[in-house]
Design an enzyme around this catalytic site. Structure first.
Site, mmCIF file in Angstrom:
data_model
loop_
_atom_site.group_PDB
_atom_site.id
_atom_site.type_symbol
_atom_site.label_atom_id
_atom_site.label_comp_id
_atom_site.label_asym_id
_atom_site.label_seq_id
_atom_site.Cartn_x
_atom_site.Cartn_y
_atom_site.Cartn_z
ATOM 1 C CG ASP A 5 -1.947 13.816 3.667
ATOM 2 O OD1 ASP A 5 -1.051 14.128 2.859
ATOM 3 O OD2 ASP A 5 -2.541 12.729 3.641
ATOM 4 C CG HIS A 38 -10.408 4.149 2.535
ATOM 5 N ND1 HIS A 38 -10.955 4.453 3.742
ATOM 6 C CD2 HIS A 38 -9.073 4.115 2.750
ATOM 7 C CE1 HIS A 38 -10.002 4.606 4.645
ATOM 8 N NE2 HIS A 38 -8.852 4.406 4.064
ATOM 9 N N GLY A 52 -2.187 9.419 -8.720
ATOM 10 C CA GLY A 52 -3.227 8.410 -8.638
ATOM 11 C C GLY A 52 -2.964 7.472 -7.504
ATOM 12 C CG ASN A 53 -4.753 4.858 -4.389
ATOM 13 O OD1 ASN A 53 -5.711 4.115 -4.259
ATOM 14 N ND2 ASN A 53 -3.786 4.921 -3.517
ATOM 15 C CG HIS A 82 -1.774 1.157 1.384
ATOM 16 N ND1 HIS A 82 -2.816 1.428 0.537
ATOM 17 C CD2 HIS A 82 -1.737 2.168 2.285
ATOM 18 C CE1 HIS A 82 -3.402 2.551 0.905
ATOM 19 N NE2 HIS A 82 -2.770 3.028 1.958
ATOM 20 C CD GLU A 116 -5.364 8.340 -1.344
ATOM 21 O OE1 GLU A 116 -4.211 8.769 -1.336
ATOM 22 O OE2 GLU A 116 -6.138 8.429 -0.379
ATOM 23 C CB SER A 145 -6.659 -0.394 -4.660
ATOM 24 O OG SER A 145 -7.258 -1.354 -3.804
#
Ligand code: ADP
Ligand code: MG
Lengths: 81, 749, 226, 81
Positions: free
Chosen positions: B278, B104, B547-548, B55, B102, B550
Site C-alpha cells: 500500500d 494518526h 504495531g506502530n 516515522h 496505527e 508514535s
C-alpha cells in the site's frame, strides 16, 4: 435586511472527491465539454442592520475562523445584490 | 529549470543541499553521500530524508522493539510476524487473520476530520495489502480535558472523520476507547485498528521479485498532499517560481478506497499479483524502495508515467506525495492485461510505471533522464539506528511516593453513594454511545459483539461459526506511574477483555504513543514500556505481530502520559458460545473472580474525586490473568455463565453498573465480610472479572474455579431495577442510566 | 422452484453481500446485478441495497440513478416488478422519482446507528405481506442522510392512499416528516425504507433479532405463489 | 477556459439544519446580528469552448436534472467573470 454570501471552496491543490465524482458522471449523462468540476459550500447570511465595512469585516472574520477551515479551504465574502 | 539528474549530481558535487530543512542530521547526510559515492540528487535526498525520518525508520525505537522478536513466545499460530505491513495469525479451519493498530495523532490535531479519516484509510490499506478482506475497524482515542473548548473542536471532528471514512467503506466499527486527560490537550491520540480475514493461501507480501515483472501503480491520482517539507527542496533549490507551500494535510476519498478494496480483492481472487504494497507515509518513495529492498533484484521506474492530479508537481514531490487511496503491485507481464481490466471494471486508474530488473539498484527516470540510482536497502531497511540515552526521571520516586491509598475516603454510606455516581458519570467512565452510535456496527452482517461489549467479535465463517474477537486497551495514568507495569496492565486488560467474551487470546498488536525520544525521561518510559510488553507477551504466550510507534507527542516541553495501547486478537470456535456483558436474567448469581486488594493508584476514583495521580498502579500477575482467561473461556464453552464483564478502571461498581444497564436489570450486591465497602467497590486490582451464573450451574462453576485455584466469591444476584449494595446504598437504574448516559452529550452535542 | 431476486451492486454499495445472504436465508435465490449491465438476468424482483454508492457525493443516490442497470429497473418497476430500496436504495428510488419525496441530511447532522423500532402501517405491499398492519418491529438503522421530506400535498396523498409503509416509533431518529420511515408507490410493488431489514435476519449477529426476515419471506410467497 | 457557477440552495420551505447549526453557533463565537443562515452548494464548472447561449442552456439542463434535486432544491446558473 441585507444578504451576504460566503462561498467556501477547497483550495485548488486539495483533492475534491465530490467534484471529481460529479465530473466523472457528466459524460455518462450526455454532458460533454466540462473540463473540471469543484464543489464547495455557499452560505447565505441575512444580516440585521447596515452592511457597512465594519459588518463585512466581522463576517470576514467569521468566515475565516468558523465557516471555512482555512487549512484546506479558501473563501470569499460578498454582498448579494 | 534544470533537472537534478544523477549525471548532474556527479558533475556538481559541491552544490549546497537543504538536508537540514528536510530533517536530516549532518552525519546522516554524510552517510548518504558515502553510500552513493557522490552527493544525492534532489530526488534521492527527498527519498532518504523521508525514509530516514523517525516515522518511517523507527530509528529511536528500533533497538527496543527488537525485544518483541527476541522474547517472542513459541507460537504455532503466527504465520507472518513483525516487519510486513501487518502480522498474520492462523485461526484454524484454513483461515488467517491479520490486524494492526496505527496512529494518526498529529494530522488529527491540525485537521481532525481529515486526519482521523485518512488514519482509518491508511490502516485499512495495510490490511488489504496482506491479501485480506478488511472486516472490522476499532478506534482507541485520547483527547484533552472533556470540558476544554478545544476538545469540542477536535473530538467531534475526529469522530465524524472515523465514521465518515469507515462507514463509507462498509467496515463495522466494533470497539475502541475514548479517554480524556489534560495531558492530551495539544496532542490528541487517534489510533486506528483494522482486522482482515483471508485463507492461508491468500497471504501476500510486499516484495518485488522476478526480473521483467511489471510495477503497477493503481488507485487515486497523485497530488500534492502531505509533502510540505519536500516542497522546500523542490522550490528553493531547483525552481523558485513554485508555490513553496504544498498542503501538509491530506484529504481522504473513502469512495475511492472502497473501489480499491473490491478491485484488489478481485485481483487477488484471480491470483494476479506477485507482491503488493500500500502507499502510506512517504508514498512512492516508500513503496518502491520497500518492494525492491524486500525482493530479489532491482527496480526501474518511469516516474513521468504516474497519473497526476496536479501537473505542476516536480519529480521530488511525486516521490514524496502522500496522496491517499493508492496501491502498488508487482505483476507478471502475462497478467498485466487482466489486471488492468479489473481496474477498469472498478473505475480505478492503473498505470504500469516500471519493472523489476535483475540488477541491484532502484533506478528512477523522469522523461528518460535518471534521477535516482540507489541501493534500495539503504533507503528502506538500513536507515540510521539510534541508541538514545535514557534515564529514570528524578520525579518518578516522588510520584510513586504520593500514595493514592492514603487519600481521604468517603466516611458515610451517602458519601460513598455520591462518589459512585460521580465516578460513573465522569467523562472517562460515562457511556460513549453518543460517539459510537455514529459508527456503523452492523454492516457486513457478521458482527456478533460490538461496543460497549468487552471485545468486538465478528463471525469469520458462516457455516462453522468460527469467529475472532479483538479488544484494545491502554491506561496512560498507570503507565505514567510505572511504564513497565503500565504496559503490562494494558496487555492484561486487553487479554482479559477478549477472554471475557469467550475467545482465546492468540496474538497482539500495539501502538506506542510517547513524547520526544530526545528527552531521556521519555526514552526511559519507552524502554520500560517495551520491556514490560515484551516480557508480558512472553509470559502470556501471545506474540507481537506488529504495531506502530508514535513519538514526539508533546506540547512544548510537556510530554503526554506514556500511552502504550495494546490490541489483543482472540479466536472462538463457535460464536454461538460468546459471552455478552449484559445481566439480563433475574436470579442469576453474581460471582467476582480474582482477588481484590487495596489498589487505588492511578484509579478512576483518585482522578475523579481527588484529581490525583500518584502511587503505584495495581500489581500485575500474568499467571493469574492466564488462569482467569482459561476459566472464562471454559465457562463460556460449557455454558456455565451467561454474562461476564472484566473489571478495570472504575473497579467493581463500574463493571456491575455497566452490565446492569446493558441488560436493563438491577442487582443486589453483598459486600464480603472481610472487605471494606469502599475498597470493594473502587479498587482497580487487576486479574478480575464479574460473571453471572445460572443457579443450575453454580455447583459446576464453583467446582471448576475451586479445582483450578481461582478465587471466586459470590457477591450477589441479578434482581429488580435497582443496584442495591446491601447495608450501604441503593441506586435505581433510571438514576444510574441518567448519570451514565447524559455526560457526553451534554459536553459535546 | 424458487424465485430469483436480483441484488444490485453500484460502486460504493456496501450491503449487497448482506442482502444476498438475507435473500438466501429466506429461501430465495440471490442474483448479483452489476450497475453497468442493463440486463437483469430474468430476476423476479430487485433489491437496491444500502451503502454509499458513488460515495453519496452530490446527493445520496443521485449518481447511481443514472446507471445502465437503473434504466431497466425503472422500466420494469413501472411494469409491476417488485423493487425494494433499502437506505441508499431508497435514496436512489426517490432520485429516480419511482417514489416521491427526497432524503436529506439528518436533522442532528450526525450519522446514526441504532436499533430502531418501527410500526408496519401497510401490510399489503409486495414486501410486507408477511407482517400485520400495526405490527411493531425493530431493525437496525444507520445513515446520515435519512430525513424524509416531501411537500404537504404529497404527504397528505401518501397518507390518504395508505402508502406510508413504516413509521418510526419511540424516537424519530432523523427528523423525517410525519415519522415516515418507508413508503410505497401507488401499485405497491416498489417499496423504499431507511432502516435495514437485511441486518435483522439472524439471531446470532447484529441486534440478535430476526424482525427483518418478513420482507424476504413476503416476496418469496408473492413470487412463488404467483 | 470559462467558469460557470451553479449555486444550489434548499427551497425556503425546507428545513436546513446545517444552516441552523451555524446560526446557533454564531452568538457563542461572539458574532451577533445574523438573523438567518442557509447553507447550500456551489459548483464551479470549467467549460471547454465558448460559453454561449447553447452552452448555458445545456448547463441549465444539467443543473435541473442532475446537480440539483428540484423536489427540494432551487438553483441558479451564472458565468463567473
Ligand atoms: N472510540 C471508540 N470506538 C468504538 N468503541 C469504543 C470507543 N470507545 C469506547 N468504545 C467501546 O466502549 C466500551 C467501553 O469502553 P472502555 O470503558 O474503554 O472498555 P474497557 O474498560 O473494557 O476497556 C468498549 O466496548 C469499547 O470498545
Ligand atoms: Mg472491558
Amino acid at each position: 435586511m441585507a444578504r451576504v454570501v460566503v462561498d467556501v471552496m477547497l483550495k485548488p491543490e486539495i483533492l475534491d472527491p465530490q467534484g471529481q465524482a460529479v465530473q466523472r458522471a457528466l459524460p455518462r449523462l450526455g454532458f460533454e465539454g466540462i473540463a473540471d468540476v469543484r464543489q464547495g459550500k455557499r452560505f447565505e447570511l441575512e444580516v440585521e442592520g447596515p452592511v457597512d465595512e465594519a459588518a463585512l469585516a466581522r463576517i470576514h472574520e467569521m468566515a475565516e475562523t468558523f465557516l471555512a477551515n482555512t487549512v484546506i479551504e479558501d473563501f470569499t465574502v460578498r454582498v448579494d445584490s | 529549470m534544470t533537472l537534478d539528474t544523477v549525471k548532474h549530481a556527479n558533475e556538481t558535487p559541491d552544490v549546497d543541499q537543504p538536508w537540514a530543512e528536510l530533517g536530516l542530521k549532518q552525519d546522516e547526510y554524510e552517510r548518504i553521500r558515502a553510500i552513493l559515492g557522490r552527493r544525492p540528487t534532489g530526488a534521492e535526498l527527498a527519498m532518504y530524508s523521508v525514509m530516514w525520518s523517525e516515522h518511517c525508520s523507527y530509528k529511536s525505537s528500533k533497538v527496543h522493539l527488537r525485544q518483541f522478536g527476541e522474547k517472542a513466545p513459541e507460537n504455532d499460530a503466527l504465520l507472518v510476524g513483525i516487519g510486513e505491513n501487518a502480522g498474520v495469525v492462523d485461526v484454524g479451519q484454513g483461515y488467517a487473520v491479520t490486524f494492526k493498530v496505527e496512529s494518526h495523532n498529529h494530522p488529527s490535531y491540525i485537521e481532525p476530520y481529515q486526519g482521523a479519516a485518512t488514519g482509518v484509510g491508511g490502516i485499512v490499506r495495510d490490511i488489504l495489502a496482506m491479501g485480506a478482506r478488511p472486516v472490522a475497524v476499532m478506534d482507541p482515542l485520547r483527547f484533552g480535558a472533556a470540558d476544554h473548548p478545544d476538545t469540542k473542536r477536535v473530538l467531534p471532528g475526529v469522530v465524524a472523520g472515523i465514521g465518515g471514512y469507515g462507514n463509507c467503506l462498509g467496515l463495522p466499527n466494533i470497539g475502541g476507547e475514548v479517554v480524556f486527560d489534560s495531558c492530551y490537550q495539544g496532542n490528541p491520540l487517534v489510533n486506528a485498528l483494522c482486522v482482515g480475514v483471508m485463507k492461508h493461501e491468500d497471504i501476500h507480501l510486499a516484495k518485488a521479485s522476478g526480473a521483467g515483472n511489471k510495477v503497477i501503480l493503481y488507485g487515486a491520482r497523485t497530488g500534492g498532499d502531505g509533502i510540505g517539507g519536500v516542497s522546500v527542496l523542490a522550490s528553493e533549490t531547483f525552481d523558485d517560481s513554485k508555490p513553496t507551500k504544498r498542503p501538509a494535510v491530506q484529504v481522504g476519498d473513502p469512495f475511492q478506497e472502497k473501489l480499491l478494496i473490491e478491485c484488489t480483492l478481485e485481483i487477488f481472487r484471480e491470483d494476479l499479483v506477485d507482491g503488493i504494497q500500500d502507499l502510506g507515509g512517504a508514498g512512492l518513495s516508500c513503496a518502491t524502495s520497500e518492494l525492491a529492498s524486500a525482493g530479489s533484484g532491482g527496480m526501474r521506474v518511469e516516474l513521468d508515467r504516474v497519473h497526476l492530479r496536479d501537473a505542476t508537481l516536480s519529480p521530488e514531490e511525486i516521490l514524496m506525495s502522500e496522496s491517499q487511496e493508492r496501491m502498488c503491485a508487482i505483476v507478471e507481464p502475462g497478467k498485466v492485461d487482466r489486471f488492468l481490466e479489473i481496474c477498469e471494471k472498478w473505475d480505478v486508474i492503473a498505470t504500469v510505471i516500471g519493472e523489476v530488473t535483475d540488477g541491484e539498484r532502484l533506478e528512477i527516470f523522469w522523461h528518460g533522464e535518471q534521477i535516482v540510482d540507489v541501493p534500495p536497502r539503504t533507503v528502506a531497511h538500513e536507515g540510521p539506528v539510534y541508541e538514545r540515552p535514557y534515564a529514570r526521571p528524578d520525579w518518578q520516586d516522588a510520584l510513586q511516593a504520593d500514595d493514592a491509598n492514603k487519600l481521604a475516603r468517603p466516611e458515610t454510606a451517602e458519601e460513598l453513594r455520591a462518589q459512585v455516581l460521580k465516578v460513573i458519570s465522569s467523562p472517562n467512565q460515562a457511556s460513549k454511545s453518543w460517539i459510537t452510535d455514529q459508527y456503523d456496527r452492523f454492516v457486513q452482517g457478521n458482527t456478533v459483539l460490538a461496543q460497549p461489549e468487552d471485545s468486538g467479535m465478528v463471525r469469520v465463517d458462516e457455516d462453522t461459526n468460527l469467529g475472532v474477537a479483538v479488544a484494545t486497551d491502554g491506561n496512560g495514568r498507570y503507565a505514567k506511574l510505572d511504564p513497565y507495569a503500565g504496559a503490562q496492565l494494558a496487555l492484561a486488560e486487553s487479554y482479559r477483555n477478549v477472554a471475557a467474551t469467550g475467545a482465546r487470546p492468540l496474538a497482539i498488536s500495539n501502538c506506542l504513543n510517547f513524547g520526544s525520544p530526545e528527552d531521556p525521561a521519555v526514552m526511559w518510559q519507552f524502554a520500560e514500556a517495551t520491556r514490560g510488553l515484551a516480557d508480558g507477551c512472553l509470559t502470556l504466550g501471545t506474540p507481537v505481530t506488529g504495531g506502530n510507534v508514535s513519538l514526539y507527542n508533546q506540547t512544548g516541553e510537556t510530554a503526554i502520559h506514556p500511552t502504550p495501547v495494546v490490541a489483543v486478537l482472540g479466536v472462538i470456535d463457535d460464536v454461538n458460545r460468546r459471552t455478552p456483558m449484559a445481566f439480563s436474567d433475574e436470579g442469576h448469581l453474581l460471582y467476582l473472580l480474582g482477588d481484590t486488594k487495596e489498589e487505588l493508584g492511578g484509579s478512576a476514583w483518585s482522578q475523579v474525586v481527588h484529581d490525583h495521580l500518584g502511587g503505584l498502579p495495581p500489581a500485575v500477575d500474568l499467571d493469574r490473568e492466564k488462569l482467569l482467561a482459561e476459566i472464562l473461556i471454559a465457562a463460556s464453552r460449557d455454558g456455565m455463565i451467561d454474562a461476564a464483564h472484566d473489571l478495570s478502571d472504575g473497579g467493581l461498581i463500574q463493571a456491575v453498573a455497566e452490565s446492569c444497564l446493558r441488560g436493563g436489570k438491577g442487582a443486589r450486591i453483598i459486600v464480603p465480610d472481610d472487605m471494606d465497602p469502599f475498597v470493594f467497590l473502587f479498587s482497580e486490582s487487576a486479574g478480575r472479572a464479574v460473571v453471572a451464573v445460572p443457579r443450575s450451574e453454580e455447583l459446576r462453576f464453583n467446582d471448576m474455579c475451586g479445582a483450578r485455584g481461582l478465587p471466586a466469591t459470590r457477591i450477589g444476584v441479578v434482581d429488580g431495577e435497582t443496584i442495591d449494595v446491601q447495608g450501604q446504598f441503593a441506586i435505581p437504574l433510571t438514576e444510574l442510566r441518567q448519570a451514565h448516559e447524559a455526560t457526553i452529550p451534554a459536553l459535546l452535542a | 422452484m424458487t424465485a430469483r431476486v436480483g441484488v444490485v451492486t453500484f460502486p460504493g454499495t456496501l450491503d449487497d453481500r448482506d442482502t444476498q445472504r438475507a435473500v438466501r436465508i429466506a429461501g430465495l435465490e440471490p442474483v448479483p446485478l452489476w450497475h453497468r449491465d442493463k440486463d437483469l438476468k430474468q430476476v423476479d424482483a430487485v433489491v437496491l441495497p444500502g451503502g454509499f454508492s458513488y460515495g453519496d457525493y452530490l446527493r445520496a443516490g443521485a449518481i447511481s440513478r443514472f446507471s445502465p442497470v437503473m434504466e431497466t429497473v425503472i422500466e420494469q418497476a413501472k411494469g409491476g416488478m417488485p423493487v425494494l430500496g433499502i437506505c441508499n436504495g431508497f435514496q436512489v428510488l426517490t432520485e429516480t422519482h419511482l417514489l416521491p419525496g427526497a432524503m436529506l441530511r439528518n436533522n442532528h447532522l450526525h450519522f446514526i446507528c441504532r436499533d430502531q423500532k418501527l410500526r408496519v402501517e401497510n401490510a399489503d405491499t409486495a414486501w410486507t405481506a408477511d407482517y400485520e398492519a400495526g405490527q411493531e418491529i425493530s431493525v437496525p438503522l444507520k445513515n446520515i442522510d435519512g430525513r424524509y421530506v416531501a411537500d404537504e400535498h404529497t404527504l397528505d396523498e401518501l397518507e390518504a392512499e395508505g402508502r406510508v409503509v413504516f413509521r418510526y416509533l419511540d424516537v424519530n431518529p432523523n427528523g423525517s416528516l410525519r415519522d415516515i420511515a418507508g413508503i410505497t408507490n401507488a401499485a405497491g410493488n416498489v417499496v423504499g425504507l431507511m432502516p435495514h431489514p437485511e441486518h435483522a435476519v439472524e439471531p446470532l449477529v447484529g441486534t440478535g433479532r430476526t424482525d427483518g426476515l418478513g420482507f424476504f419471506t413476503s416476496i418469496l410467497k408473492k413470487l412463488v405463489n404467483a
